[in-house]
Design a protein around this motif. Structure first.
Motif, short mmCIF file in Angstrom:
data_model
loop_
_atom_site.label_atom_id
_atom_site.label_comp_id
_atom_site.label_asym_id
_atom_site.label_seq_id
_atom_site.Cartn_x
_atom_site.Cartn_y
_atom_site.Cartn_z
N ARG A 190 0.84 -1.30 0.01
CA ARG A 190 0.00 -0.08 -0.04
C ARG A 190 0.71 1.26 0.00
O ARG A 190 0.47 2.42 -0.10
N ILE A 191 2.17 1.22 0.34
CA ILE A 191 3.27 2.48 0.17
C ILE A 191 3.98 2.00 -0.94
O ILE A 191 4.89 3.02 -0.95
N LEU A 192 3.93 1.03 -1.85
CA LEU A 192 4.87 1.24 -2.88
C LEU A 192 4.41 1.96 -4.05
O LEU A 192 3.00 2.05 -4.38
N ASP A 193 5.47 2.65 -4.72
CA ASP A 193 4.94 3.32 -6.05
C ASP A 193 5.25 2.15 -7.08
O ASP A 193 6.27 1.60 -7.44
N TRP A 194 4.04 1.84 -7.72
CA TRP A 194 3.95 0.39 -8.57
C TRP A 194 4.59 0.77 -9.88
O TRP A 194 4.72 0.03 -10.73
N GLU A 195 5.00 2.11 -10.12
CA GLU A 195 6.04 2.20 -11.30
C GLU A 195 7.16 2.45 -11.13
O GLU A 195 8.01 2.47 -12.16
N ASP A 214 7.76 9.12 1.44
CA ASP A 214 7.74 10.69 1.06
C ASP A 214 6.34 11.38 1.42
O ASP A 214 5.98 12.17 0.64
N GLY A 215 5.82 10.97 2.54
CA GLY A 215 4.50 11.53 2.87
C GLY A 215 4.24 11.17 4.33
O GLY A 215 5.19 10.24 5.17
N GLY A 216 3.29 11.83 5.12
CA GLY A 216 3.34 11.59 6.55
C GLY A 216 2.11 12.52 7.09
O GLY A 216 1.90 13.53 6.64
N PRO A 217 1.36 12.22 8.27
CA PRO A 217 0.41 12.98 8.60
C PRO A 217 0.69 14.34 8.99
O PRO A 217 0.25 15.41 8.97
N SER A 218 1.83 14.55 9.63
CA SER A 218 2.22 15.84 9.97
C SER A 218 3.04 16.45 9.06
O SER A 218 3.53 17.86 9.25
N THR A 219 3.27 16.03 7.73
CA THR A 219 4.11 17.02 6.68
C THR A 219 3.29 17.01 5.72
O THR A 219 2.92 18.21 5.16
N THR A 253 -0.66 13.19 3.76
CA THR A 253 -0.69 11.83 2.96
C THR A 253 -0.11 10.81 3.52
O THR A 253 0.82 10.87 4.18
N VAL A 254 -0.30 9.75 2.81
CA VAL A 254 0.41 8.46 3.23
C VAL A 254 1.77 8.40 2.76
O VAL A 254 2.60 7.98 3.38
N GLY A 255 1.86 8.53 1.45
CA GLY A 255 3.27 8.78 0.82
C GLY A 255 3.69 7.42 0.27
O GLY A 255 3.11 6.36 0.37
N LYS A 256 4.94 7.54 -0.47
CA LYS A 256 5.22 6.40 -1.07
C LYS A 256 6.62 5.99 -0.66
O LYS A 256 7.27 6.98 -0.50
N LEU A 257 7.14 4.65 -0.60
CA LEU A 257 8.45 4.16 -0.12
C LEU A 257 9.60 4.74 -1.24
O LEU A 257 9.20 4.57 -2.55
N ARG A 258 10.72 5.24 -0.69
CA ARG A 258 11.86 5.75 -1.55
C ARG A 258 12.89 5.20 -1.07
O ARG A 258 13.35 5.15 -0.01
N MET A 259 13.81 4.43 -2.08
CA MET A 259 14.99 3.76 -1.47
C MET A 259 16.07 3.93 -2.30
O MET A 259 15.90 3.69 -3.50
#
Ligand code: ACO
Length: 320
Positions: A146-151, A196-201, A204-210
């Protein structure tokens, strides 16, 4: 008197839907050959609409309670490690508590990403040894899909969903139980692995970056160091270890860490091929697999280790 936290039972749960590399290769520019060669991953499980971190965690917990032969009503502590909670709050641990029909116990979540289960285990172990709890459920559960960028082919092929749980019980003067835990964190490398997201920033939920290559380098160094540290703390040598149950991020990290410590690859439990990286769920999932298939037996010396976003990392040595 020595009071220790003993593993009384283990359990795990996976989503219904299994996705192999060929299915992913139909969606993003990747191939089964690339994924297998670079990571060792062949399949992963992806949560469907009715499956959440909480439902997977509750299923794993029920199986761990069955395995331990313990009634849910005896649980006085639930520590759930996740980076993908069902909601920002309440803690997913309290949802699991309700799903198990437990009316009153201490319940909270721990956020340490892939090391979350080691952090949760260490907290529960401290509470048990300090007399604050007698029977604990320690759970690692995630729905990273649910937090992956599927592209983004550099990350979406690496992760999967699942949950694993252990029941810990206080025991006096026995030989078995958690012998030592060691935890670390270093917040300076947050740009290498984050969401790259979060409730206080962003709200949004955001997506994982690595940046996978850099994470890999840190992982091998940190894991070898913390493994040596926990063996020293437990007063045992690498030769005495029966099984290592590592965080399942990448088969090459497992090989490189084993080599650095001079450990036989045959002592390492590997499930990354089947489950991919399930973050906080990966260590208890692999532990469940190796206990249920008969590899890990009562009396075995087992070492757990993980490294994840933060960076956070840790290890535990225990006599099963
Ligand atoms: N399919 C095909 N090609 C790909 C894919 C893919 N899925 N992903 C990347 N590539 C390409 C890249 O674009 C790059 O191409 P280029 O050379 O033309 O630029 C090439 O493959 C090599 O990319 P690298 O990123 O250098 O590949 P690497 O060998 O480092 O493997 C991997 C990448 C698998 C991510 C590895 O670095 C790794 O496992 N890192 C550690 C991850 C980890 O341990 N995480 C643990 C914590 S996770 C947590 O806490 C949530």
């Amino acid at each position: 008197m020595t009071l220790r936290a003993v593993i009384a039972g283990v359990g795990s749960a996976l989503p219904e839907r299994r996705v192999d590399n060929a299915e992913l290769a139909a969606q993003v520019d990747t191939s089964d050959e690339w994924i297998v060669e670079r990571t060792g991953i062949r399949t992963r499980y992806i949560a469907g609409p009715g499956e959440t971190t909480g439902t997977l965690a509750a299923d794993a917990a029920r199986r761990a309670l069955d395995h331990a032969g313990i009634d849910a009503g005896d649980i006085d502590l639930i520590v759930l490690a996740t980076a993908t909670p069902d909601q920002t709050f309440p803690a997913t641990a309290t949802k699991v508590q309700t799903m198990l029909g437990i009316v009153d116990c201490i319940s909270f979540d721990v956020a340490a990403v892939c090391s979350g289960f080691l952090y949760a285990l260490s907290v529960a172990d401290s509470m048990i040894r300090g007399g604050g709890a007698k029977t604990a459920l320690v759970i690692g559960a995630e729905t990273f899909s649910r937090i992956l960028d599927w592209e983004d082919r550099t990350t979406c092929v690496l992760f999967g969903d699942g949950a694993g749980a252990v029941v810990l019980q206080a025991a006096e003067n026995g030989q078995s139980g958690i012998l030592a835990t060691r935890l670390h964190a270093d917040g300076r490398h947050q740009d290498l692995l984050y969401v790259d997201g979060g409730p206080s920033t962003t709200g949004t939920v955001g997506k994982l970056r690595m940046k996978g290559r850099e994470v890999f380098r840190h992982a091998v160094v940190n894991l070898a160091a913390v493994l040596n540290e926990v063996l020293d703390a437990a007063g045992v040598t690498a030769d005495e270890v029966d099984w290592i149950v590592p965080h399942q991020a990448n088969a090459r990290i497992l090989d490189a860490t084993a080599k650095k410590l001079g450990l036989s690859p045959g002592k390492i439990v590997v499930t990354v091929d089947r489950h991919a990286n399930t973050s906080a769920a990966s260590v208890p999932l692999a532990l469940d697999v190796a206990i249920k298939d008969g590899r890990i037996k009562r009396g075995d010396l087992v070492v757990l280790e993980a490294m994840g976003g933060g960076f956070t990392w840790g290890a535990a040595a225990l006599r099963y």
